[in-house]
Design a protein around this motif. Structure first.
Motif, short mmCIF file in Angstrom:
data_model
loop_
_atom_site.label_atom_id
_atom_site.label_comp_id
_atom_site.label_asym_id
_atom_site.label_seq_id
_atom_site.Cartn_x
_atom_site.Cartn_y
_atom_site.Cartn_z
N ARG A 274 0.82 -1.21 0.00
CA ARG A 274 0.00 0.00 0.00
C ARG A 274 0.86 1.27 0.00
O ARG A 274 1.99 1.28 0.49
N LYS A 275 0.29 2.35 -0.54
CA LYS A 275 0.93 3.65 -0.48
C LYS A 275 0.92 4.19 0.94
O LYS A 275 0.15 3.73 1.80
N SER A 276 1.75 5.17 1.21
CA SER A 276 1.84 5.76 2.55
C SER A 276 0.49 6.30 3.01
O SER A 276 -0.22 6.98 2.25
N GLY A 277 0.13 5.98 4.23
CA GLY A 277 -1.12 6.46 4.82
C GLY A 277 -2.34 5.65 4.46
O GLY A 277 -3.45 5.97 4.91
N ILE A 278 -2.18 4.59 3.65
CA ILE A 278 -3.31 3.74 3.27
C ILE A 278 -3.10 2.36 3.88
O ILE A 278 -2.09 1.70 3.65
N TRP A 279 -4.07 1.92 4.68
CA TRP A 279 -3.91 0.67 5.44
C TRP A 279 -4.79 -0.43 4.86
O TRP A 279 -5.96 -0.19 4.53
#
Length: 344
Positions: A274-279
């Motif tokens: 995942r991209k940063s800040g996406i969980w």
């Protein structure tokens, strides 16, 4: 290729049937269930009516000589007695139970409370964590398929551990599993009134997957690794989420961690970063063979947080077993497994 499934009426067994129905190179030759011998599979699982109506048969070693590969979807303690007979006959096997995962008989007997298989067979078994041991799996004749929790944990931890980013002595794992992880057999702990609207911790410090995780982390790291592992049962059918915490040994950012993992898994089609800040969430992998990972490098606390999610009966069991079968036969790892997760 002709395959047989032993323990076909459990959740992992029925998931093998679902997935193998769409595999282009495989024919299900035998479906074996001692508890339902003589019944039709559709009598046990009516949703298979007019899809597959094979007769369930009892285990017969001689009959298994006509198949090329056998899946063991049995509880722990079963395959250790039967699988060696097939190995001696040159039949490829993939065991979804824990009987051959641990290399130490003493560790198996301590953590599982059962008598272990002979050491010579434990030594022959290749641990089937597909993304990490693909080369060994490609030449193997017998695979010990990883457990569901270890799959989520190890895919999440190994790149950071191997790169030296985290302190191996600081690893804490918070694991949560859907009820299907406990199997189909009825028990008080998975009774509707006990699990609905409830979250329960269980087997803290004594979960049988602890030595499996530690054994594999130690293998890839080169030194002994001990973990703190807490498991919880949550009121959903499928899915595992493991949130892992460890102290930094290097000063890195979240974006640098994400880049490291994308590089490490660039040839692993079933690991999605995942991209940063996406969980990641369990619903986003349901019914699929994906493992989704998310990260936070928290410099306020000096800790790395890793979130890993899988479907416990697919990537954590039947899907990974088929992925291993593909690797054993020189087929693409994705053969028969490319499917969109079921959402919502």
């Amino acid at each position: 290729m002709k395959v047989a499934i032993i323990g076909a009426t459990g959740y992992s067994g029925i998931e093998l049937i679902r997935l193998l129905q769409n595999h282009p190179y495989v024919e299900i030759e035998m479906i074996i269930s001692g508890s339902h011998d003589g019944s039709r599979i559709s009598e046990v699982y009516p949703h298979l009516e007019e899809i597959i109506d094979d007769k369930l048969v009892a285990l017969d070693i001689e009959q298994l000589e006509k198949v090329d590969l056998v899946f063991f979807a049995t509880p722990s303690g079963v395959s250790k007695n039967t699988l060696p007979l097939l190995m001696d006959r040159g039949i490829k096997c993939i065991d979804l139970s824990g009987d051959f995962r641990l290399k130490s008989p003493g560790a198996y007997e301590d953590w599982y409370g059962l008598e272990a298989a002979e050491q010579k067979y434990l030594d022959q078994a290749i641990y089937g964590l597909s993304e990490i041991y693909s080369k060994k799996i490609s030449t193997a004749t017998y695979i010990a398929n990883p457990g569901c929790y270890p799959t989520a944990v190890l895919l999440g931890l190994i790149p950071a551990l191997k790169s030296g980013i985290i302190d191996p002595g600081s690893i804490v794992i918070d694991g949560k599993s859907g009820v299907s992880g406990a199997g189909r057999k009825a028990s008080l702990g998975t009774h509707y009134a006990e699990i609905n609207e409830n979250v329960k911790a269980y087997k803290l410090g004594r979960h049988q997957h602890i030595p499996e995780i530690e054994q594999t982390l130690g293998d890839v790291y080169g030194e002994k690794v001990n973990i703190t592992f807490s498991t919880h049962l949550i009121p959903m059918s499928r899915g595992i989420m493991c949130t892992m915490y460890a102290d930094f040994q290097q000063d890195v950012t979240t974006d640098e961690i994400i880049h490291l993992y994308k590089e490490y898994y660039q040839n692993s089609p079933f690991v999605r970063v995942r991209k940063s800040g996406i969980w990641p969430a369990t619903k986003e992998v349901a019914g699929s063979n994906y493992c989704d990972l998310g990260f936070l490098a928290d410099h306020r606390t000096g800790k790395l947080s890793i979130v890993s999610v899988i479907d416990n009966v697919v990537k954590g069991a039947a899907g990974q077993a088929i992925q291993n079968m593909n690797l054993m036969n020189g087929w693409k790892a994705t053969t028969g497994l490319l499917m969109t997760p079921v959402y919502p």
